[in-house]
Design an enzyme around this catalytic site. Sequence first.
Site, PDB file in Angstrom:
ATOM      1  N   SER A  18       0.838  -1.216   0.000  1.00 16.52           N
ATOM      2  CA  SER A  18       0.000   0.000   0.000  1.00 16.52           C
ATOM      3  C   SER A  18       0.867   1.257   0.000  1.00 16.52           C
ATOM      4  O   SER A  18       0.602   2.221  -0.729  1.00 16.52           O
ATOM      5  CB  SER A  18      -0.893   0.019   1.246  1.00 16.52           C
ATOM      6  OG  SER A  18      -1.818  -1.029   1.191  1.00 16.52           O
ATOM      7  N   ARG A  22       1.456   4.319  -3.005  1.00 12.67           N
ATOM      8  CA  ARG A  22       1.222   5.725  -2.648  1.00 12.67           C
ATOM      9  C   ARG A  22       2.496   6.550  -2.791  1.00 12.67           C
ATOM     10  O   ARG A  22       2.453   7.724  -3.180  1.00 12.67           O
ATOM     11  CB  ARG A  22       0.666   5.808  -1.232  1.00 12.67           C
ATOM     12  CG  ARG A  22      -0.794   5.316  -1.150  1.00 12.67           C
ATOM     13  CD  ARG A  22      -1.168   4.941   0.261  1.00 12.67           C
ATOM     14  NE  ARG A  22      -2.573   4.611   0.415  1.00 12.67           N
ATOM     15  CZ  ARG A  22      -3.131   3.451   0.078  1.00 12.67           C
ATOM     16  NH1 ARG A  22      -2.403   2.497  -0.472  1.00 12.67           N
ATOM     17  NH2 ARG A  22      -4.429   3.235   0.274  1.00 12.67           N
ATOM     18  N   ARG A 118     -13.675  -7.059 -10.560  1.00  6.17           N
ATOM     19  CA  ARG A 118     -13.869  -6.378  -9.269  1.00  6.17           C
ATOM     20  C   ARG A 118     -14.640  -5.065  -9.433  1.00  6.17           C
ATOM     21  O   ARG A 118     -14.466  -4.378 -10.434  1.00  6.17           O
ATOM     22  CB  ARG A 118     -12.492  -6.156  -8.610  1.00  6.17           C
ATOM     23  CG  ARG A 118     -11.831  -7.492  -8.299  1.00  6.17           C
ATOM     24  CD  ARG A 118     -10.469  -7.339  -7.717  1.00  6.17           C
ATOM     25  NE  ARG A 118     -10.496  -6.728  -6.411  1.00  6.17           N
ATOM     26  CZ  ARG A 118      -9.399  -6.378  -5.731  1.00  6.17           C
ATOM     27  NH1 ARG A 118      -8.212  -6.584  -6.265  1.00  6.17           N
ATOM     28  NH2 ARG A 118      -9.501  -5.851  -4.549  1.00  6.17           N
ATOM     29  N   SER A 165     -13.185   1.028   3.019  1.00  5.89           N
ATOM     30  CA  SER A 165     -12.215   0.741   1.954  1.00  5.89           C
ATOM     31  C   SER A 165     -11.220   1.873   1.804  1.00  5.89           C
ATOM     32  O   SER A 165     -11.588   3.006   1.453  1.00  5.89           O
ATOM     33  CB  SER A 165     -12.947   0.519   0.623  1.00  5.89           C
ATOM     34  OG  SER A 165     -12.028   0.637  -0.451  1.00  5.89           O
ATOM     35  N   GLN A 167      -9.052   2.042  -0.464  1.00  7.56           N
ATOM     36  CA  GLN A 167      -8.907   2.387  -1.891  1.00  7.56           C
ATOM     37  C   GLN A 167      -9.929   3.438  -2.286  1.00  7.56           C
ATOM     38  O   GLN A 167      -9.615   4.388  -3.001  1.00  7.56           O
ATOM     39  CB  GLN A 167      -9.044   1.125  -2.744  1.00  7.56           C
ATOM     40  CG  GLN A 167      -7.880   0.167  -2.532  1.00  7.56           C
ATOM     41  CD  GLN A 167      -8.029  -1.136  -3.285  1.00  7.56           C
ATOM     42  OE1 GLN A 167      -9.058  -1.398  -3.898  1.00  7.56           O
ATOM     43  NE2 GLN A 167      -7.011  -1.969  -3.221  1.00  7.56           N
ATOM     44  N   ASP A 313      -6.624  -8.258   4.838  1.00 11.65           N
ATOM     45  CA  ASP A 313      -5.811  -9.059   3.928  1.00 11.65           C
ATOM     46  C   ASP A 313      -5.238 -10.301   4.615  1.00 11.65           C
ATOM     47  O   ASP A 313      -4.669 -11.182   3.950  1.00 11.65           O
ATOM     48  CB  ASP A 313      -4.677  -8.207   3.342  1.00 11.65           C
ATOM     49  CG  ASP A 313      -5.212  -7.148   2.372  1.00 11.65           C
ATOM     50  OD1 ASP A 313      -6.340  -7.319   1.874  1.00 11.65           O
ATOM     51  OD2 ASP A 313      -4.510  -6.162   2.120  1.00 11.65           O
ATOM     52  N   ARG A 386      -2.747 -14.144  -2.109  1.00 13.44           N
ATOM     53  CA  ARG A 386      -2.868 -14.461  -0.676  1.00 13.44           C
ATOM     54  C   ARG A 386      -3.394 -15.880  -0.455  1.00 13.44           C
ATOM     55  O   ARG A 386      -3.085 -16.506   0.557  1.00 13.44           O
ATOM     56  CB  ARG A 386      -3.716 -13.405   0.029  1.00 13.44           C
ATOM     57  CG  ARG A 386      -3.089 -12.016  -0.096  1.00 13.44           C
ATOM     58  CD  ARG A 386      -3.446 -11.062   0.997  1.00 13.44           C
ATOM     59  NE  ARG A 386      -3.145  -9.698   0.589  1.00 13.44           N
ATOM     60  CZ  ARG A 386      -1.942  -9.128   0.660  1.00 13.44           C
ATOM     61  NH1 ARG A 386      -0.918  -9.798   1.141  1.00 13.44           N
ATOM     62  NH2 ARG A 386      -1.758  -7.884   0.257  1.00 13.44           N
TER      63      ARG A 386
HETATM   64  C1  S3P Z   1      -5.474  -1.446  -0.036  1.00 14.81           C
HETATM   65  C2  S3P Z   1      -6.682  -1.459   0.586  1.00 14.81           C
HETATM   66  C3  S3P Z   1      -7.439  -2.692   0.874  1.00 14.81           C
HETATM   67  C4  S3P Z   1      -6.557  -3.925   0.764  1.00 14.81           C
HETATM   68  C5  S3P Z   1      -5.699  -3.909  -0.462  1.00 14.81           C
HETATM   69  C6  S3P Z   1      -4.797  -2.684  -0.455  1.00 14.81           C
HETATM   70  C7  S3P Z   1      -4.824  -0.148  -0.269  1.00 14.81           C
HETATM   71  O1  S3P Z   1      -8.481  -2.806  -0.044  1.00 14.81           O
HETATM   72  O2  S3P Z   1      -7.361  -5.091   0.778  1.00 14.81           O
HETATM   73  O3  S3P Z   1      -4.901  -5.074  -0.490  1.00 14.81           O
HETATM   74  O4  S3P Z   1      -3.629  -0.115  -0.587  1.00 14.81           O
HETATM   75  O5  S3P Z   1      -5.495   0.874  -0.129  1.00 14.81           O
HETATM   76  P1  S3P Z   1      -9.881  -2.044   0.190  1.00 14.81           P
HETATM   77  O6  S3P Z   1      -9.618  -0.606   0.135  1.00 14.81           O
HETATM   78  O7  S3P Z   1     -10.782  -2.490  -0.910  1.00 14.81           O
HETATM   79  O8  S3P Z   1     -10.350  -2.521   1.520  1.00 14.81           O
END
Ligand code: S3P
Length: 479
Positions: A18, A22, A118, A165, A167, A313, A386
């Site tokens: 993550s 970023r 997705r 979420s 994301q 995760d 995973r």
């Molecule tokens: C992530 C957020 C999570 C996580 C993904 C990475 C991120 O997903 O499951 O592996 O980097 O922001 P969600 O935002 O859908 O929960």
Amino acid sequence: MRPPLRVAGTVTPPGDKSISHRALLLAALADGPSRIRHILPSADVQATAGALRALGVAVPPLSPDFVVEGRGAAALRTPAHPLDCANSGTTARLLAGVLAALPGVEARLEGDASLSRRPMRRVTTPLAEMGAQLWFEGAAGHDGLPLRLRGAPLRPLAFDSPHASAQVKSALLLAGVVAGVEVTVTEPERSRDHTERMLAARGVRVRVEGRTVRLPAGERLRPCDTDVPGDPSSAMFLAALAALATEGELILEGVALNPTRTGGFDLLRRMGADVTVLGERDAGGEPVGTLRVRPGPLRAIDARGADIPRAIDELPMLACLAARAEGTTVIRDAQELRVKESDRIRAVVANLRAVGVDAEELPDGLVVTGGAHPLAGTVVTHGDHRLAMAFGVLAALPGNAIASGGPGWVAVSYPGFWGELGRVTGGTATPLAVAPAPSSASELPVVVEYPLEGPITIRRSRTVVLPSTSASNREESSP
Ligand code: S3P
């Protein structure tokens, strides 16, 4: 009684996925040089780097130490070809936020089969409310990739997100920063907060109040260096292996210990494993530390509510741990698992059953009854890194005989995983027999062995060999 397995050694897990995404995105949007150290050079992060290069950002080849010379969001250009997000939901969703806010830029986001399934509407609906111009370009009614975006001036947004979420939250915050408009996002539970921390480190006055994040209008993003800490989600697989062993301990160094990410370790502790933080420091606004994990008699847990986003995760691994714990583990409020790289509720339950575990699907979670009997059978990874690693850990336990499809998917987040598994078990982990995915049933199955050093070897075998004894491990090599 578990068959003996000794673990020993120190592991530095690869850079956090993550934070790696970023670090690249924020470096590209800032005006000036940002140095990035210890980035995760995995397939998912390569997808973000590739997309930024296609947008005109000078991202050098990913290495342990490099500099991105950002020229500000206004320097991003319409790419000459579609942006390939591969398997990476973070790439697709965060980029959607950035692209929506770039007037004059038009791009099409594409992904592999898993990513294209997705849901993107969770991001496109609030972006459209901000005035984003976007179109789904798949079959009628399909709300996943491919997605076309034409950047436009955006309006402020106050969004009550139905999903916890990061994301979604991050896509909206990035859209707000690039467009210079106020954005407020409230979540049902707090999701990981790397975007908030990394924006703050770059001079953006983002405010967090409970489950609400507020970004003021007109914020400027400064360039900033990032030393990417180790990924707790990758560390979790080795922590689980140590918890399931019978002797020894593992030291996991340089792990990100951001409290929005450490739920998996807390649940592992709740199951009875000995997980100790040996030292903690601050690294660029993110807590980082060393963990020591020792085996323990594992018992069932009940995980739900606020436990879930902090461990989202790690839940496939925890469900596999539950198969070796005493009692019945229940995981609820985890419906988000259905829209990950695979439907992780369905796939984990089907795979646990396939190897002889009593497991049951719930609409928002699963129920797993543990036991000590040897597990044997073939699991399907559905192209999900995973699942490959969680069942790889179960497969490595002496006495189990688990064949699995798709070991190569670990490249999405932890390219060195099989090598580390071999190293910390001194080469005594049960070799993984690899079954072909159902779609490639005509191919010969392969057998993977964990080496003590160097690259893993994958050999084609005429039969799927369930590795219960060394004699049955003989492979017939074929070209
Ligand atoms: C992530 C957020 C999570 C996580 C993904 C990475 C991120 O997903 O499951 O592996 O980097 O922001 P969600 O935002 O859908 O929960």
